[in-house]
Write an enzyme that holds these catalytic residues in place. Structure first.
Site, PDB file in Angstrom:
ATOM      1  N   ASP A  82     -27.716 116.146 -59.197  1.00 19.34           N
ATOM      2  CA  ASP A  82     -28.405 116.777 -60.323  1.00 19.34           C
ATOM      3  C   ASP A  82     -29.688 117.458 -59.808  1.00 19.34           C
ATOM      4  OD1 ASP A  82     -28.925 117.334 -63.007  1.00 19.34           O
ATOM      5  OD2 ASP A  82     -30.011 115.453 -63.318  1.00 19.34           O
ATOM      6  N   ASP A 104     -30.582 124.072 -58.075  1.00 18.94           N
ATOM      7  CA  ASP A 104     -31.517 124.509 -59.115  1.00 18.94           C
ATOM      8  C   ASP A 104     -32.601 125.377 -58.487  1.00 18.94           C
ATOM      9  OD1 ASP A 104     -33.241 124.958 -61.135  1.00 18.94           O
ATOM     10  OD2 ASP A 104     -33.598 122.852 -61.652  1.00 18.94           O
ATOM     11  N   ASN A 232     -30.003 111.544 -69.621  1.00 19.28           N
ATOM     12  CA  ASN A 232     -30.633 110.516 -68.807  1.00 19.28           C
ATOM     13  C   ASN A 232     -31.607 109.699 -69.663  1.00 19.28           C
ATOM     14  OD1 ASN A 232     -31.459 109.016 -66.616  1.00 19.28           O
ATOM     15  ND2 ASN A 232     -32.893 110.536 -65.861  1.00 19.28           N
ATOM     16  N   THR A 233     -32.564 110.408 -70.286  1.00 11.73           N
ATOM     17  CA  THR A 233     -33.630 109.725 -71.034  1.00 11.73           C
ATOM     18  C   THR A 233     -33.087 108.785 -72.117  1.00 11.73           C
ATOM     19  OG1 THR A 233     -35.016 111.654 -70.628  1.00 11.73           O
ATOM     20  CG2 THR A 233     -35.767 110.139 -72.325  1.00 11.73           C
TER      21      THR A 233
HETATM   22  O1  G3H Z   1     -30.462 116.813 -65.562  1.00  9.04           O
HETATM   23  C1  G3H Z   1     -30.585 115.844 -66.330  1.00  9.04           C
HETATM   24  C2  G3H Z   1     -30.735 116.019 -67.772  1.00  9.04           C
HETATM   25  O2  G3H Z   1     -31.055 117.354 -68.055  1.00  9.04           O
HETATM   26  C3  G3H Z   1     -31.570 114.981 -68.404  1.00  9.04           C
HETATM   27  O3  G3H Z   1     -32.039 115.336 -69.687  1.00  9.04           O
HETATM   28  O4  G3H Z   1     -34.157 114.096 -70.001  1.00  9.04           O
HETATM   29  O5  G3H Z   1     -32.859 114.931 -71.932  1.00  9.04           O
HETATM   30  O6  G3H Z   1     -31.994 113.039 -70.606  1.00  9.04           O
HETATM   31  P1  G3H Z   1     -32.792 114.288 -70.598  1.00  9.04           P
HETATM   32 ZN    ZN Z   2     -31.650 118.573 -66.142  1.00 11.82          ZN
END
Ligand code: G3H
Ligand code: ZN
Length: 285
Positions: A82, A104, A232-233
């Site tokens: 990622d 990225d 993730n969050t």
């Molecule tokens: O690349 C990871 C995600 O874009 C995480 O997004 O912080 O909303 O979970 P998030």
């Molecule tokens: Zn991201």
């Protein structure tokens, strides 16, 4: 290990209009909790690790843990880097056994983003590894990196078409109003922009910063062509809230298994909730 290239997973999602979770791992409990959720709903899965997570866990541990976790599963799983920040970092992951990477270079000027992404695609595709890249910039915090709201930049649809044609990527991450980390206000997504991008590029689209986005907005994003949704969050919060709740009830707890286990179950429950919203349940082949 039965890892598959992410392109195989996303092509089916693109053709049948659903999305697959790009779910981040932070430690063993995340990995186990996420895989269990996907297995219980018979969903394909994109397990992803950020460079920060790889530093925290250790590359060998990431690979061996995923190998152990994926060994007995029947669902297709891609292991994805990622937000890869450099060619070197991406090569390390490919050498280690990742089946997919994200480059990225979204903060670089357009032409530099194209050049670096193209170089990654040529190398990764030569060994069967899929590539995601990003055009536009999301605000918020990812690992230890923060982008202020004033520096966020939405994806331009015409540039998106030029970008995918010149780079040959497998999936495009777009900026349409989501942000990494915890939202300060209510996020407003630019659905007409998403629709236009999808109609032009006709390939898998990725939504980053999907934690905190309502089920209704996620469903709409999927209808408009998003095929990978990064979370993730929400899982970090699910795990930590459960641990805090247990400590509030029983401050005398000291055995990590007694709170990390329930934290892992909370991740599984959240994963299943997301999979149902994205429509990837029963799509494993
Ligand atoms: O690349 C990871 C995600 O874009 C995480 O997004 O912080 O909303 O979970 P998030
Ligand atoms: Zn991201």
């Amino acid at each position: 290990m039965n890892l598959v290239p992410m392109a195989d997973i996303l092509q089916d999602a693109h053709e049948r209009t659903y999305a697959v979770g790009g779910f981040n791992i932070n430690n063993m409990e995340f990995l186990q909790g996420i895989i269990r959720g996907a297995e219980e709903l018979n969903s394909p899965l994109i397990l992803q690790a950020s460079e920060g997570a790889i530093r925290y866990i250790g590359m060998d541990y990431v690979i061996k843990m995923v190998e152990a976790a994926a060994k007995d599963t029947a669902i297709p799983i891609a292991l994805h880097l990622d937000h890869g920040s450099s060619f070197e970092s991406i090569m390390n992951c490919i050498r280690a056994g990742f089946s997919s990477v994200m480059i990225d270079a979204s903060k670089k000027p357009f032409e530099e983003n194209i050049a670096l992404t193209k170089k990654v695609v040529e190398t990764a595709h030569s060994v069967g590894v899929s590539v995601e890249a990003e055009l536009g910039t999301l605000s918020g915090t990812e690992d230890d990196h923060t982008v202020e709201e004033k520096d966020a930049m939405y994806t331009d649809p015409d540039q998106a078409l030029e970008f995918v044609e010149k780079t040959g990527i497998d999936a495009l991450a777009v900026a349409i109003g989501t942000a990494h980390g915890v939202y300060k206000g209510k996020p407003e997504l630019d659905f007409p922009r998403l629709k236009k991008i999808k109609e032009l590029i006709e390939m898998p689209v990725v939504l980053h910063g999907a934690s905190g986005i309502s089920a209704e907005d996620l469903e709409r994003a999927v209808d408009y062509g998003v095929n990978k949704v990064n979370v993730n969050t929400d899982f970090q919060q699910a795990f930590t809230s459960k641990v805090k709740e247990l400590f509030a009830e029983k401050p005398e707890l000291y055995d990590p298994r007694k709170y990390c286990g329930p934290g892992r179950d909370a991740i599984t429950a959240k994963v299943k909730e997301k999979i149902k919203i994205l429509g990837s349940n029963d799509k494993a082949w």
